[in-house]
Scaffold this motif. Sequence first.
Motif, short mmCIF file in Angstrom:
data_model
loop_
_atom_site.label_atom_id
_atom_site.label_comp_id
_atom_site.label_asym_id
_atom_site.label_seq_id
_atom_site.Cartn_x
_atom_site.Cartn_y
_atom_site.Cartn_z
N ARG A 224 8.33 11.34 -10.04
CA ARG A 224 7.29 10.38 -9.69
C ARG A 224 5.97 11.06 -9.35
O ARG A 224 4.89 10.50 -9.55
CB ARG A 224 7.78 9.55 -8.50
N SER A 225 6.04 12.31 -8.85
CA SER A 225 4.84 13.03 -8.45
C SER A 225 4.23 13.85 -9.58
O SER A 225 3.18 14.47 -9.40
CB SER A 225 5.14 13.96 -7.26
N SER B 13 -1.62 4.35 -10.30
CA SER B 13 -1.69 3.20 -9.38
C SER B 13 -0.70 2.12 -9.78
O SER B 13 0.04 1.58 -8.94
CB SER B 13 -3.12 2.64 -9.38
N ILE C 297 2.91 3.31 -9.09
CA ILE C 297 3.22 3.28 -7.66
C ILE C 297 3.48 1.85 -7.20
O ILE C 297 4.40 1.57 -6.43
CB ILE C 297 2.05 3.90 -6.85
N TYR D 129 6.83 0.70 -8.55
CA TYR D 129 7.84 1.48 -7.81
C TYR D 129 8.20 0.76 -6.51
O TYR D 129 9.36 0.70 -6.12
CB TYR D 129 7.26 2.87 -7.54
N GLY E 96 7.69 3.56 -13.55
CA GLY E 96 7.54 2.90 -12.26
C GLY E 96 8.76 2.07 -11.91
O GLY E 96 9.25 2.11 -10.77
N ASN F 113 1.65 9.20 -0.49
CA ASN F 113 1.82 9.44 -1.92
C ASN F 113 0.67 8.91 -2.76
O ASN F 113 0.36 9.45 -3.82
CB ASN F 113 3.15 8.83 -2.41
N GLY F 114 -0.01 7.85 -2.28
CA GLY F 114 -1.14 7.34 -3.04
C GLY F 114 -2.34 8.26 -3.01
O GLY F 114 -3.08 8.37 -3.99
N THR G 255 -1.10 12.15 -4.98
CA THR G 255 -1.76 11.98 -6.27
C THR G 255 -2.98 12.88 -6.43
O THR G 255 -3.23 13.41 -7.52
CB THR G 255 -2.19 10.51 -6.46
N GLN H 263 3.67 0.56 -1.05
CA GLN H 263 3.24 0.95 -2.39
C GLN H 263 1.94 0.27 -2.81
O GLN H 263 1.19 0.81 -3.62
CB GLN H 263 4.35 0.66 -3.39
N ALA I 286 -0.46 2.55 -1.33
CA ALA I 286 -0.52 3.77 -2.14
C ALA I 286 -1.26 3.52 -3.45
O ALA I 286 -2.04 4.37 -3.91
CB ALA I 286 0.89 4.27 -2.42
N SER I 287 -1.02 2.35 -4.04
CA SER I 287 -1.70 2.01 -5.30
C SER I 287 -3.20 1.91 -5.11
O SER I 287 -3.98 2.41 -5.94
CB SER I 287 -1.13 0.69 -5.82
#
Length: 430
Positions: free
Chosen positions: A36-37, A62, A65, A68, A120, A255-256, A260, A375, A378-379
């Motif tokens: 995912r990363s 985006s 995420i 996900y 995703g 993570n966003g 990223t 998420q 994060a997005s």
Amino acid sequence: MENVENERLKKSSKTYYGWIVLAITFVTLLVSAGIRSMPSILMLPLEKEFGWSRGGISGVVSVGIFLYGLVGPFSAALLLRYGIRRMMTVALVVLGASLAITPSMTALWQFQLLWGLVAGLGTGMMANVLGVTVANQWFEKRRGLVVGILTASAATGQLLFMPLLAKITADAGWRYSIYTAVAVIAVLIVVVSLWMRNHPHDLGLAPYGSDQVVPPSPFRGNLFLTPLRVLGEAAKEKTFWLLAGTFFFCGFSTNGLIGTHLIPACGDIGITTVVAAGFLALMGLFDLVGTTLSGWLTDRFDSRWLLFWYYGLRGLSLVFLPQALHMGYTEMMIFTVFYGLDWIATVPPTVKISSNVFGKTKSGMVFGWIVVAHQIGASVAAYGAGAMRDWLGSYTVPFMSAGFVCFFAALMAVRIARTTSANPTTTASV
């Protein structure tokens, strides 16, 4: 045939089989998180090869995420209906197929389809909801610790994958890093198919810490409508909105943003991709320690105040990040260690509060909806930080903004009502 195999596994294992299930789940979540990363490693090579903008690539990340997270509540329902092993296998096959096609792409919309949509959804089936479901099914005691270990695996995926994949990308090209990930998924599909089990009752065992061998509660209801109904019930509780709100800011600041954009941000000031991936890998190492410790603390202390300190300290580290980037490697190492300890330490106390308020049966789906908020945050950060970098020429404003929203999340955490047991009005059978 399966009953015979279950008996063989039960007799051959000298340890409680739940720990083997825990290990398989840990590795699966680790691999899923590492994959995912990967877009953070691919961002600069794709920008160079295809001429895609930073904002355009960030838009793909985006969408991935967001999906996900969105699949989480429905994933919880699918895990209960069809079993953990079957759904893990399906998700791995879907993810492997998406990756196998990726090296042939030539347009941004294809990247959006393969990584924004398919990857995703595939990784969403192997997110934190999977860890919560395994913990609830297999462990009566040590559940906070187990959730902490499984949550930590998400960041530990960076520890094992990011430097290796970054090195492969630098030496052989980004396509070979994809092929490596596909090979790992193929091995994992075999492991899950052979040794994963859905519930301790399959092996005639009781959950760890219990002496009662009982079958799992059957899932009743519509796979699509039941998670929505659970959302409607949870939305009546103030605690749900406070947990979802803090988790929005959690995703916005982890993570966003960092997951990223840290590598591209390092690239802007001349730090190589391999070195920047090393920073993320070190964060994964310290997160393994920090989130596992958070699970241990969650079994012993008030989760609300743990969240207060976690968000507050994360905010301080993000406010410091723009200065650390320009000061040197020592300062970046300080940020990496400090931030890494706090990366996703928020999950165990959030899961505990959710389980206490909404009950064990529904906690997976409720937490899935809380992860949706995570998420979405994060997005927003994944796309917004990339767009602001194109507009302002640096990541200073996104990093500083994330620090200040973490301070706000810390204040939200202490507004959560203290609970010690499940709310009897929200624990009816699904």
